[in-house]
Scaffold this active site. Structure first.
Site, mmCIF file in Angstrom:
data_model
loop_
_atom_site.group_PDB
_atom_site.id
_atom_site.type_symbol
_atom_site.label_atom_id
_atom_site.label_comp_id
_atom_site.label_asym_id
_atom_site.label_seq_id
_atom_site.Cartn_x
_atom_site.Cartn_y
_atom_site.Cartn_z
ATOM 1 N N GLY A 282 29.938 80.958 47.295
ATOM 2 C CA GLY A 282 30.937 80.549 46.290
ATOM 3 C C GLY A 282 31.257 79.065 46.392
ATOM 4 O O GLY A 282 31.208 78.340 45.388
ATOM 5 N N LYS A 283 31.585 78.606 47.609
ATOM 6 C CA LYS A 283 31.950 77.189 47.741
ATOM 7 C C LYS A 283 30.719 76.311 47.583
ATOM 8 O O LYS A 283 30.796 75.220 47.015
ATOM 9 C CB LYS A 283 32.645 76.944 49.074
ATOM 10 C CG LYS A 283 33.981 77.667 49.159
ATOM 11 C CD LYS A 283 34.747 77.325 50.398
ATOM 12 C CE LYS A 283 35.937 78.264 50.550
ATOM 13 N NZ LYS A 283 35.554 79.667 50.833
ATOM 14 N N ASP A 325 21.099 79.241 62.428
ATOM 15 C CA ASP A 325 22.345 79.319 63.189
ATOM 16 C C ASP A 325 22.908 77.906 63.329
ATOM 17 O O ASP A 325 22.350 77.072 64.030
ATOM 18 C CB ASP A 325 22.043 79.933 64.566
ATOM 19 C CG ASP A 325 23.279 80.001 65.443
ATOM 20 O OD1 ASP A 325 24.345 79.485 65.027
ATOM 21 O OD2 ASP A 325 23.183 80.567 66.542
ATOM 22 N N CYS A 401 39.837 81.174 55.941
ATOM 23 C CA CYS A 401 40.624 82.036 55.058
ATOM 24 C C CYS A 401 41.521 82.871 55.969
ATOM 25 O O CYS A 401 41.487 84.098 55.937
ATOM 26 C CB CYS A 401 39.702 82.906 54.219
ATOM 27 S SG CYS A 401 40.657 83.747 52.991
HETATM 28 C C1 SAM Z 1 33.794 82.558 55.614
HETATM 29 S S1 SAM Z 1 32.147 82.923 55.256
HETATM 30 C C2 SAM Z 1 31.704 81.576 54.204
HETATM 31 C C3 SAM Z 1 32.057 81.826 52.765
HETATM 32 C C4 SAM Z 1 31.392 80.819 51.835
HETATM 33 N N1 SAM Z 1 31.747 79.449 52.172
HETATM 34 C C5 SAM Z 1 31.727 81.058 50.370
HETATM 35 O O1 SAM Z 1 32.633 80.406 49.844
HETATM 36 O O2 SAM Z 1 31.084 81.923 49.755
HETATM 37 C C6 SAM Z 1 31.336 82.480 56.741
HETATM 38 C C7 SAM Z 1 29.825 82.628 56.679
HETATM 39 O O3 SAM Z 1 29.314 82.035 57.875
HETATM 40 C C8 SAM Z 1 28.183 82.764 58.287
HETATM 41 N N2 SAM Z 1 27.976 82.409 59.708
HETATM 42 C C9 SAM Z 1 28.578 82.949 60.798
HETATM 43 N N3 SAM Z 1 28.133 82.337 61.911
HETATM 44 C C10 SAM Z 1 27.249 81.391 61.520
HETATM 45 C C11 SAM Z 1 26.450 80.445 62.218
HETATM 46 N N4 SAM Z 1 26.510 80.363 63.548
HETATM 47 N N5 SAM Z 1 25.633 79.645 61.512
HETATM 48 C C12 SAM Z 1 25.579 79.728 60.146
HETATM 49 N N6 SAM Z 1 26.304 80.612 59.430
HETATM 50 C C13 SAM Z 1 27.143 81.432 60.113
HETATM 51 C C14 SAM Z 1 28.577 84.187 58.018
HETATM 52 O O4 SAM Z 1 27.438 85.020 57.953
HETATM 53 C C15 SAM Z 1 29.310 84.046 56.677
HETATM 54 O O5 SAM Z 1 28.411 84.219 55.617
#
Ligand code: SAM
Length: 466
Positions: A282-283, A325, A401
């Site tokens: 989304g962002k 990652d 969030c």
């Molecule tokens: C809060 S959500 C992000 C929402 C997104 N910004 C949006 O607005 O749609 C956090 C995301 O970070 C991912 N994530 C978690 N650990 C991560 C990592 N170490 N490296 C990259 N992505 C990661 C999760 O799978 C998740 O999709």
């Protein structure tokens, strides 16, 4: 209290609501994902769909309080009641205590549901319990249980607004940390129980707000991209189907554009931007639209491959999406590393999601304080990496969030304690002029009860010039 409409005695909405509740209780499903599918497959629409939605969302939101009320009406522990019967009693309680369904209709329809789902004998138990539940209003139950339990003010608020007690304490601490009165916590809890308006984002350069207003929306409150959609399926809007617009909370829009608008030092013509944790996108979709308008390029990283695919669908071909990652030190150093490469980095960190309880009715009962240490450790690692990925003079937007202090200001403070070249910018300056209740800065906490957004946190951190 919700209007049950003309579907008051119809069996199908209750059966579908029961099925969704079963999926949530037994399979840890998310109601906001399961419900639309079940509504479609059962052919429910209009008032029936609205009733089913209220039965699911209302029941799940208040289930902790309904469980306490029902427990006081039976002579066995709640955990000894079979789980399908628990769900039936919750649906019945919500109709009796949280909707305008007349008592006889609420009891009769729930007993019918019980007969078809768990058999006649157990339907008798459901009937007897619901008659006791019906003896008082919700507020009277809160009074009776809080008095009988000699409840603390936080316990009473938890019961009244159907939140776990630990979250009442956490929210109250967060309000105090942002120089607000702890007594506001009741308003915050009440706001979590109101369904949020559907807000659209008009992605700049691809869609205008006027196009969405012409389609039937009205201008949003704060974000210059926001349009409130009054009702109905946003998927019917051409711009949404074509990904030129999307559904996005205004708080998410504001923190995204705040990063895009923050002052970087030593600006360059073609900036490089990174969304570090981009899924589902989304962002990233909004950032990519703003980046295109400003001649910047965007990269998006996401650890889960299936979510990286969603990001690709959301952002289109101009954005490089990597399933990686972002906390891996390998991504920083070495000949292919990205250290110091980016002008702006958005870190929308994986978090407890306790700022978006309005949207996920079951979430408040699933989260546990024991979830926090792992989340916080991950947030610290990611923020430390973000501050290495950004170039000297560049800016990191740390976003959650969640309003919880452990996931927000404490993460920022702990990472800042290890670096002496980082300046915490006044994030209020990157939000709409005149937006009220932004606190004393430099970070910003948005609140559902004040801004009608999710409880998004934003800190803007600028890396000092070398
Ligand atoms: C809060 S959500 C992000 C929402 C997104 N910004 C949006 O607005 O749609 C956090 C995301 O970070 C991912 N994530 C978690 N650990 C991560 C990592 N170490 N490296 C990259 N992505 C990661 C999760 O799978 C998740 O999709």
């Amino acid at each position: 209290m919700a209007d049950a409409g003309s579907s008051i005695s119809s069996a199908a909405p209750r059966r579908v609501a029961f099925e969704v509740l079963r999926a949530v209780s037994e399979s840890d499903a998310y109601a906001n994902l399961v419900l639309p599918d079940r509504l479609r497959s059962s052919g429910l629409s209009g008032r029936d769909a609205a009733l089913t939605t209220e039965l699911v969302y209302g029941t799940l939101r208040r289930s902790g309080s309904y469980d306490a009320i029902v427990t006081s009406c039976i002579d066995r522990p709640w955990s000894k009641v079979d789980r399908p019967i628990q769900d039936i009693l919750r649906i019945g309680s919500h109709q009796l205590l949280g909707m305008d369904v007349p008592t006889h209709a609420a009891v009769a329809t729930t007993v019918e549901l019980a007969k078809t789902q768990v058999g006649r004998a157990r339907a008798g138990f459901v009937n007897a319990v619901l008659r006791k539940v019906a003896a008082r209003t919700y507020d009277d139950w809160v009074d009776v249980l809080a008095t009988a339990g000699d409840s603390s003010p936080a316990e009473r608020l938890a019961l009244q607004h159907a939140h776990p007690v630990w979250l009442v304490h956490e929210f109250s601490d967060s309000l105090a940390a942002h120089d607000r009165d702890r007594d506001e916590v009741g308003d915050l809890l009440a706001a979590d129980n109101r369904r949020p308006l559907v807000t659209l984002v008009a992605r700049p350069g691809r869609c205008t707000r006027q196009e969405l207003v012409d389609a039937g929306g009205r201008l949003g409150e704060w974000s210059s991209f926001a349009v409130v959609w009054p009702g109905g399926d946003p998927g019917t809007i051409a711009a949404v189907r074509q990904h030129r617009a999307g559904v996005q909370d205004e708080g998410s829009q504001l923190v995204t554009s705040a990063l895009a608008d923050a002052d970087v030092s030593n600006g360059r013509d073609r900036e490089r931007w990174l969304d570090m944790c981009a899924g589902p996108g989304g962002k990233a979709a909004l950032l990519s639209a703003i980046a295109s308008e400003r001649g910047a390029t965007l990269e998006a990283w996401e650890i889960l491959p299936h979510r990286a695919t969603l990001v690709r669908q959301a952002v289109g071909p101009n954005v490089t999406v990597r399933a990686v990652d972002a906390s891996d030190p390998e991504r920083l150093a070495g000949p292919h590393g990205s250290e110091g490469k980016f002008d702006r980095v958005l870190l929308d960190a994986p978090c407890s999601g306790t700022g978006a309880l309005r949207r996920r009715p079951e979430a408040r009962w699933r989260k546990q304080p024991s979830d926090l240490p792992d989340l916080v450790a991950g947030q610290r690692r990611l923020l430390a990496n973000a501050l290495r990925l950004v170039r000297p003079g560049g800016v990191v937007g740390y976003v959650t969030c969640s309003p919880l202090v452990a996931e927000t200001s404490e993460v920022v403070e702990s990472v800042l304690a290890e670096r002496h070249d980082i300046e915490l910018m006044d994030a209020r300056r990157s939000l709409p002029p005149g937006m009220p209740d932004l606190g004393d800065g430099p970070a910003v906490q948005l609140w559902p009860h004040l801004h009608h957004t999710d409880a998004m946190y934003l800190a803007l951190l600028r890396r000092g010039k070398n």
